[in-house]
Write a protein that holds these residues in place. Structure first.
Motif, PDB file in Angstrom:
ATOM      1  N   SER A 386       0.791  -1.240   0.000  1.00  0.00           N
ATOM      2  CA  SER A 386       0.000   0.000   0.000  1.00  0.00           C
ATOM      3  C   SER A 386       0.823   1.290   0.000  1.00  0.00           C
ATOM      4  CB  SER A 386      -0.976  -0.010   1.182  1.00  0.00           C
ATOM      5  OG  SER A 386      -0.274  -0.102   2.410  1.00  0.00           O
ATOM      6  N   PRO A 387       1.969   1.393   0.698  1.00  0.00           N
ATOM      7  CA  PRO A 387       2.719   2.663   0.644  1.00  0.00           C
ATOM      8  C   PRO A 387       3.183   3.039  -0.752  1.00  0.00           C
ATOM      9  CG  PRO A 387       3.477   1.325   2.497  1.00  0.00           C
ATOM     10  CD  PRO A 387       2.573   0.465   1.673  1.00  0.00           C
ATOM     11  N   LEU A 389       1.490   3.276  -3.326  1.00  0.00           N
ATOM     12  CA  LEU A 389       0.491   4.115  -3.995  1.00  0.00           C
ATOM     13  C   LEU A 389       0.841   5.594  -3.893  1.00  0.00           C
ATOM     14  CD1 LEU A 389      -2.776   2.295  -2.821  1.00  0.00           C
ATOM     15  CD2 LEU A 389      -1.640   2.119  -5.052  1.00  0.00           C
ATOM     16  N   GLY A 390       1.579   5.983  -2.861  1.00  0.00           N
ATOM     17  CA  GLY A 390       1.958   7.382  -2.693  1.00  0.00           C
ATOM     18  C   GLY A 390       3.406   7.665  -3.030  1.00  0.00           C
ATOM     19  N   ARG A 392       6.831   8.839  -4.762  1.00  0.00           N
ATOM     20  CA  ARG A 392       7.200  10.026  -5.534  1.00  0.00           C
ATOM     21  C   ARG A 392       8.434   9.689  -6.358  1.00  0.00           C
ATOM     22  NH1 ARG A 392      10.429  14.597  -4.327  1.00  0.00           N
ATOM     23  NH2 ARG A 392      10.820  13.766  -2.255  1.00  0.00           N
ATOM     24  N   TYR A 572       7.952   3.077   1.644  1.00  0.00           N
ATOM     25  CA  TYR A 572       7.791   3.471   3.051  1.00  0.00           C
ATOM     26  C   TYR A 572       9.104   3.966   3.638  1.00  0.00           C
ATOM     27  CZ  TYR A 572       6.379   3.203   7.941  1.00  0.00           C
ATOM     28  OH  TYR A 572       6.106   3.507   9.258  1.00  0.00           O
ATOM     29  N   GLN A 575      10.203   7.521   2.700  1.00  0.00           N
ATOM     30  CA  GLN A 575       9.490   8.650   3.311  1.00  0.00           C
ATOM     31  C   GLN A 575      10.337   9.367   4.342  1.00  0.00           C
ATOM     32  OE1 GLN A 575       5.789   7.076   4.820  1.00  0.00           O
ATOM     33  NE2 GLN A 575       5.031   6.521   2.787  1.00  0.00           N
ATOM     34  N   GLU A 588      12.934  12.909   3.104  1.00  0.00           N
ATOM     35  CA  GLU A 588      12.084  12.294   2.094  1.00  0.00           C
ATOM     36  C   GLU A 588      12.845  12.238   0.768  1.00  0.00           C
ATOM     37  OE1 GLU A 588       7.611  12.682   0.144  1.00  0.00           O
ATOM     38  OE2 GLU A 588       8.364  14.211   1.531  1.00  0.00           O
TER      39      GLU A 588
END
Length: 741
Positions: A386-387, A389-390, A392, A572, A575, A588
């Motif tokens: 799931s991480p 999906l965000g 960069r 993850y 981040q 990040e």
């Protein structure tokens, strides 16, 4: 005993000619070393997107501005009282730096546009090196520049150097092969409890690594490969080399326990487990070949170097390993460690080895709770993924380096004094319609300065021929900011076409930031080709290996889930939170688009390895019993220990690269270690058997028409051909038995 297959015959040949085989490998090592020394190439990597606007700008500048095509080192100086008060110290520093080796020249920051910050407290000078590739700059000469800068640094006057050449020198040597090998040795000792058995995989892997490592220099003569490609190939060579031989040592001990002499056990091992090893290696090669579909030269180079290492390891497994068994096979359980009592191998009816009670208990537990196990496995993988999906995308820069490095300090000083965009300027190359015709440039510069998001535009510089000009555009935002990407597209799509309409001038937007954006978009467009090609070829290979549609489809789907989970772990960590700080990522950090591509190719191949190891034993039991539940239970119980040990070794090898200062290797290391952990536990030990129990006999179905088209590889071999023949009863015993009846 019937004749063995090709691998078995090769094993017998190597076993009987073990001395010649070992000498042949030594000769191969010396020959490879000699060829690499005489004809070896250098590392080179072009991360630009072929055919992109930034690539065209870079090519134009290389042709028309050769004086500016060299690598650049930024010299950033901050003075508390203003740079004007330390002009003499600054010039003395620049004079000393310009006299260092490989420095072709230096700009005068006191006269160059944008050389001094608006507040007058910071300046930037550019050292132009005589090398175009930062890898060509000797680290010793770069460290000399750093020493000069450190000597000039004092309270009230801060000096820092930036640039790719400086970053490479501060990273130092790439690789942690020794740590990985040491961890693998410990795991092997715990697994086998014998120094000899543990040493065989190490010896084979090191020999393969030595030959493939020396051949890499020769490969660089023909392909462009980045400096980190050898570290990747080393990871793969150590990991799969040890894993493959681990599987075969385990099988060799089983055949010895079944009553075979060392030579017969060696032949049987290569004729059964050796087949699985070759298919597993083939899946890795197929996955790495998928990188050619990306159309990127550095990807092709990394793939060639890695495939070379895999081929050498496979060759060592098929020839050197049986030769070593010729010397050590009778003593495979010698030099045992005092690790407590270990269960002796017991030969069960049918000739197979009775697996441990713990693995049998786990296998039966999964069988009883197959629905819950399948749902739990999928849920765990989706949660880990799931991480992603965000995530960069982008290329890490000096702002992601460690705070104690000179490159990070130079980055922070420039950002504070000149603005965030100073670390990612856009370089515009304008090709004029007629030499000396600069009429379009004034309007272009005014239009650029008026574009939202632009902080500054330098005056155009003409080349000596007067047919090309260079302008530097400084964005208001940093190189990793999404608004900078939007600005690049705005300049290309709106500002530049409007400003140059009718002038005949052609303007390209280049520079490191624009190149990063183009490379990311280019990779994203090609990624579906890689995924589709690798998955399709791997499924065909599995279909031919196991004669099962369900096995091939299930393997592809679960491997995709496993790779997605690894992506999520990497996202993850990037981040920069607590997880990132554990491995040295304190801010990040964007994910280079080529890293997921590279991870997919490598991980899909490695995941298939464990699939082949597991399902080959299941199919062997299925062919013997035609009982699906028993085949799955025996296959899982019989390979659980070896897969766990193999995965632990692979995790240790990849995790050894996490402390690397190279951010790409750090990402690959953590992603692959996490993926192998997930794949060997959640997928192979939970999800695969539970789904196969749910499918029942459909696991082994394949349409007849497809079976006629595909070749049959017999990956599990024919173990019954190698079982010892029971001795004939003595005549007296037979007669006595007849009389008693």
């Amino acid at each position: 005993m019937n004749d063995a297959g090709p691998l078995g015959r090769l094993a017998r040949l190597a076993y009987r000619n073990r001395g010649r085989t070992v000498l042949a490998w030594l000769a191969a090592l010396m020959l490879a070393a000699g060829l690499s020394a005489a004809f070896g190439g250098d590392y080179a990597a072009d991360y630009s997107a072929p055919g992109s606007d930034s690539s065209a700008a870079e090519q134009l500048l290389r042709e028309r501005f050769p004086a500016q095509s060299g690598e650049v080192v930024d010299v950033v100086v901050r003075v508390d009282g203003g740079v004007a008060t330390a002009q003499g110290d600054v010039r003395a520093l620049l004079d000393e730096l310009s006299a260092a080796p490989h420095v072709a020249g230096v700009d005068d920051p006191f006269t160059a546009p944008g050389g001094i910050s608006p507040d007058g407290g910071t300046l930037v000078a550019h050292l132009r090196l005589d090398v175009t590739n930062p890898n060509d700059m000797p680290h010793a000469d770069t460290h000399r520049l750093l020493e000069i800068a450190d000597a000039a640094d004092r309270p009230g006057l801060d000096v820092a150097l930036g640039g790719q050449a400086v970053a490479l020198a501060e990273q130092g040597e790439i690789g942690s092969e020794g740590i990985g090998l040491l961890a693998a040795a410990v795991i092997l000792l715990l697994t086998f409890g014998s120094v000899v058995a543990a040493g065989l995989p190490i010896l084979t892997a090191v020999a393969g690594l030595a030959v493939s490592g020396t051949l890499t220099g020769l490969a660089l003569r023909f392909v462009d490969a980045p400096d980190w490609s050898t570290a990747l190939a080393t990871m793969m060579g150590i990991g799969i080399g040890i894993d493959y031989v681990l599987l075969m040592v385990t099988r060799f001990r089983e055949w010895r326990a079944a009553g075979l002499d060392p030579e017969a056990a060696t032949v049987a091992t290569l004729d059964t487990a050796g087949r699985a090893v070759m298919v597993a290696g083939g899946t890795v090669v197929v996955s790495m070949l998928g990188l050619f579909a990306m159309g990127l030269s550095f990807m092709r180079g990394a793939a060639v170097v890695t495939i070379l290492g895999v081929f050498v390891v496979m060759a060592a497994s098929g020839t050197l390993f049986p030769a070593l068994l010729g010397y050590l096979g009778r003593h495979v359980d010698r030099l045992r460690l005092p690790l407590g009592r270990r269960r002796a191998a017991e030969v069960a009816v049918g000739g197979h080895i009775e697996p441990s009670r713990r693995w049998l208990a786990w296998s039966r537990f999964v069988q009883r709770h197959r629905v819950v196990s399948a749902l739990a496995g999928v849920a765990i993988l989706l949660a880990l993924a799931s991480p992603f999906l965000g995530v960069r995308y982008g290329f890490p820069d000096a702002g992601n380096d460690r705070v104690e490095t000179s490159t990070r300090q130079a980055y922070d000083l420039q950002a504070a004094a000149f603005g965030a965009g100073a670390n990612g300027p856009l370089v515009l190359a304008a090709e004029l319609s007629r030499p000396g015709d600069v009429s379009a440039l004034d309007g272009l510069r005014a239009a650029l300065a008026a574009t939202p998001g632009v902080a500054m535009v330098t005056p155009p510089q003409l080349n000596p021929a007067g047919d090309t000009a260079v302008l530097t555009v400084q964005p208001q935002t940093g190189p990793q900011d999404k608004r900078t990407e939007d600005l690049v597209h705005r300049l290309r799509d709106e500002t530049i076409p409007a400003a140059t309409a009718g002038s005949g001038a052609t303007v390209r937007v280049g520079g490191v930031t624009a190149s990063s954006i183009d490379s990311t978009e280019n990779t994203a467009r090609r990624l579906p080709l890689l995924i589709a090609g690798v998955v399709l070829l791997s499924m065909v290979l599995l279909l031919a290996s196991f004669r099962s549609v369900a096995v091939a489809v299930k393997a592809a789907a679960m491997n995709l889930l496993s790779v997605a989970a690894a992506y999520g772990v990497v996202a993850y960590v990037l981040q920069g939170g607590w997880a990132g700080q554990l491995i040295g990522i304190d801010t990040e950090t964007p994910l280079p688009s080529f890293v997921p591509v590279l991870m997919f190719a490598v991980l899909f191949g490695l995941s298939m390895d464990y699939e082949v190891f597991l399902v080959s034993r299941m199919r062997e039991a299925w062919n013997r019993t035609r009982d699906n539940s028993r085949a799955i239970t025996e296959g899982l119980a019989g390979t659980g220990r070896v897969i766990t040990a193999a995965a632990a070794i692979m995790i240790a090898v990849f995790a050894a690269f996490v402390p690397s200062s190279n951010i790409v290797l750090k990402m690959i290391g953590i992603g692959m270690a996490a993926a192998i952990l997930v794949d060997a536990t959640v997928v192979r030990m939970l999800l695969v058997p539970s789904v196969m129990h749910l499918l029942g006999r459909a696991n082994w179905w394949m349409p007849r028409w497809l079976g006629r088209i595909l070749p049959e590889l017999h990956v599990e071999g024919q173990p019954e051909r190698h079982l010892p023949v029971p001795p004939e009863p003595e005549p007296e015993t037979a007669l006595a038995g007849a009389g008693s009846r």
